[in-house]
Design an enzyme around this catalytic site. Structure first.
Site, PDB file in Angstrom:
ATOM      1  N   LYS A  38       0.802  -1.577   0.005  1.00 17.09           N
ATOM      2  CA  LYS A  38      -0.068  -0.096   0.273  1.00 17.09           C
ATOM      3  C   LYS A  38       0.738   1.573   0.527  1.00 17.09           C
ATOM      4  O   LYS A  38       2.367   1.129   0.246  1.00 17.09           O
ATOM      5  CB  LYS A  38      -0.721  -0.077   0.741  1.00 17.09           C
ATOM      6  CG  LYS A  38      -0.141   0.265   2.348  1.00 17.09           C
ATOM      7  CD  LYS A  38      -1.499  -0.338   3.812  1.00 17.09           C
ATOM      8  CE  LYS A  38      -0.494  -0.391   5.094  1.00 17.09           C
ATOM      9  NZ  LYS A  38      -1.344  -1.201   6.289  1.00 17.09           N
ATOM     10  N   TYR A 264      12.646  31.629   5.266  1.00 16.94           N
ATOM     11  CA  TYR A 264      11.590  31.987   5.270  1.00 16.94           C
ATOM     12  C   TYR A 264      11.101  33.026   6.518  1.00 16.94           C
ATOM     13  O   TYR A 264      11.274  32.258   7.586  1.00 16.94           O
ATOM     14  CB  TYR A 264      10.194  31.485   4.496  1.00 16.94           C
ATOM     15  CG  TYR A 264      10.034  31.455   3.359  1.00 16.94           C
ATOM     16  CD1 TYR A 264       9.818  32.158   2.531  1.00 16.94           C
ATOM     17  CD2 TYR A 264       9.959  30.082   2.892  1.00 16.94           C
ATOM     18  CE1 TYR A 264      10.191  32.278   1.201  1.00 16.94           C
ATOM     19  CE2 TYR A 264       9.492  29.792   1.729  1.00 16.94           C
ATOM     20  CZ  TYR A 264      10.001  31.355   0.624  1.00 16.94           C
ATOM     21  OH  TYR A 264       9.466  30.962  -0.579  1.00 16.94           O
TER      22      TYR A 264
HETATM   23  C1  LIG Z   1      -0.467  -1.554   6.746  1.00 11.35           C
HETATM   24  C2  LIG Z   1      -1.055  -3.286   7.417  1.00 11.35           C
HETATM   25  C3  LIG Z   1      -0.348  -4.453   7.454  1.00 11.35           C
HETATM   26  C4  LIG Z   1       0.903  -4.414   7.686  1.00 11.35           C
HETATM   27  O1  LIG Z   1       1.721  -3.790   9.008  1.00 11.35           O
HETATM   28  P1  LIG Z   1       3.748  -3.541   8.912  1.00 11.35           P
HETATM   29  O2  LIG Z   1       3.968  -3.414  10.840  1.00 11.35           O
HETATM   30  O3  LIG Z   1       3.960  -2.470   8.335  1.00 11.35           O
HETATM   31  O4  LIG Z   1       4.043  -4.827   8.514  1.00 11.35           O
HETATM   32  C5  LIG Z   1      -0.693  -5.488   7.986  1.00 11.35           C
HETATM   33  N1  LIG Z   1      -1.616  -5.765   8.133  1.00 11.35           N
HETATM   34  C6  LIG Z   1      -3.029  -4.650   7.962  1.00 11.35           C
HETATM   35  C7  LIG Z   1      -4.260  -4.609   7.770  1.00 11.35           C
HETATM   36  C8  LIG Z   1      -2.412  -3.614   7.371  1.00 11.35           C
HETATM   37  O5  LIG Z   1      -3.177  -2.516   7.429  1.00 11.35           O
END
Ligand SMILES: *Cc1c(COP(=O)(O)O)cnc(C)c1O
Length: 368
Positions: A38, A264
């Site tokens: 993701k 800035y």
């Molecule tokens: C993002 C996510 C993961 C991955 O978690 P990590 O801590 O990055 O390994 C796993 N399961 C779900 C449901 C997630 O949303």
């Protein structure tokens, strides 16, 4: 690694393979492995990462949203893709592109079944998410009866897996809570299986779950941050290798006289003669304003150069008074040393946030 002449995010596929192999060494041979890609594969490049991993022994991919899954299909990824948080408006797209939805309440569940029926689907794979304590998404144990009753009325979908998500798997002071989540999931899955009369895949562990709770690996594990090189603890980080290195270059060097200001709103006022370097990376690239005014630093020839004044949209200025450097020299924001986790600590945040923040305008460079 190559010397850069602009801001780049290097993506090291060898490091990726190392992390994958390490995580595989921590699970049983028969346990399936899902890689979470993701948010552009945690800010790197989802297409490149997924295409590379597809040739290793990855069983599944997961994304958060439907459009992320569509982008992977467009890139030619053929392995199953679990969409963790799809919205009903995209259900037809989910089916058209062979994506597999997580269904987490009766609204999502009933609507998906309606769309799958309309589309004349048979046994379309779906994943049922249960809430065991994170209180984010998921059915409750009490819902199993009603889920079962609905499933009996349709052959449009088939439950391919049931799963849940741990709230504090990286925090060993919360071990009691996590063990309780594992127990709740076990009770839920036993009940679900005995009701529906078949056994879907069961999965619960994210990266820290894999490392800290081997008893909870079940049929599949889901790793994100570990794949990208972080173990969520100093001890575990040693086994991982950061996949991305964010690099830049010195565009200009200034001598700043005592009493002059930098940037800035004149946020930095010099009380002696210093030297600053201007670097072409700013908050629009993912280095937030919270790193300004001495919080964040970059590394030039192995030495720390702290950000002076406010972070601009496209640039930062850093103090190089004590560093022998010139225009065109390479600048490391994070990579191996400091790693993204150490960099993020300076702004009281975590590796996850800083790596996913690197914006799309930063050029990605794949290192094979
Ligand atoms: C993002 C996510 C993961 C991955 O978690 P990590 O801590 O990055 O390994 C796993 N399961 C779900 C449901 C997630 O949303």
């Amino acid at each position: 690694m190559s010397k850069t002449q602009e801001t780049v995010l290097e993506i090291d596929l060898k490091a990726l393979k190392h992390n994958f192999d390490y995580l595989k060494s921590r699970i049983l041979k028969d346990t399936k492995f899902l890689v979470v890609v993701k948010a552009y594969a945690y800010g790197s490049d989802a297409r490149e990462i997924a295409a590379y991993l597809e040739n290793l022994n990855v069983d599944y991919f997961a994304v958060a949203y439907t459009n992320e899954g569509v982008a992977l299909r467009d890139a030619g990824i053929i392995k199953p893709i679990l969409v963790l948080h799809p919205q009903p408006i995209n259900y037809k797209t989910i089916i058209d592109r062979c994506l597999e939805p997580s269904l987490y309440n009766f609204n999502s569940f009933n609507k998906f079944i309606a769309v799958a029926s309309e589309e004349n689907q048979k046994n379309y794979p779906v994943h049922i998410k249960f809430n065991t304590g994170l209180n984010r998404l998921g059915f409750k144990a009490l819902d199993i009866e009603e889920i079962h009753n609905k499933l009996k009325t349709t052959s449009a979908v088939k439950v391919k897996s049931i799963f849940s998500h741990l709230a504090a798997s990286e925090d060993l002071t919360e071990k009691k809570f996590t063990l309780n989540q594992i127990q709740i999931f076990k009770t839920i899955s036993d009940k679900f299986i005995s009701k529906v009369g078949y056994k879907p895949m069961l999965h619960l562990c994210n990266t820290s779950g894999i490392l800290n709770y081997p008893e909870a690996h079940l049929d599949m594990v889901r790793s994100g941050i570990g794949i990208y090189g972080f173990g969520n603890s100093e001890k575990e980080n040693k086994h991982f290798s950061p996949v991305v290195t964010l690099k830049s270059v010195i565009s200009q060097i200034h001598s700043i006289e005592k009493g002059e200001t930098v940037g800035y709103n004149r946020a930095f006022k010099s009380d002696n003669l210093i030297k600053t370097a201007t670097i072409p990376i700013g908050h629009a690239d993912g280095i937030g304003r919270q790193y300004g005014n001495g919080k964040g630093f970059v590394t030039i020839h192995g030495k720390r150069a702290y950000i002076v004044g406010n972070v601009c949209m496209d640039m930062i200025m850093v103090n190089v008074a004590d560093i022998d450097c010139k225009e065109g020299d390479e600048v490391i924001i994070f990579g191996e040393n400091p790693n993204a986790s150490e960099f993020a600590e300076r702004a009281n945040t975590i590796s996850y946030e800083i790596i996913t923040a690197i914006s799309q305008r930063v050029k990605r460079l794949i290192i094979k």
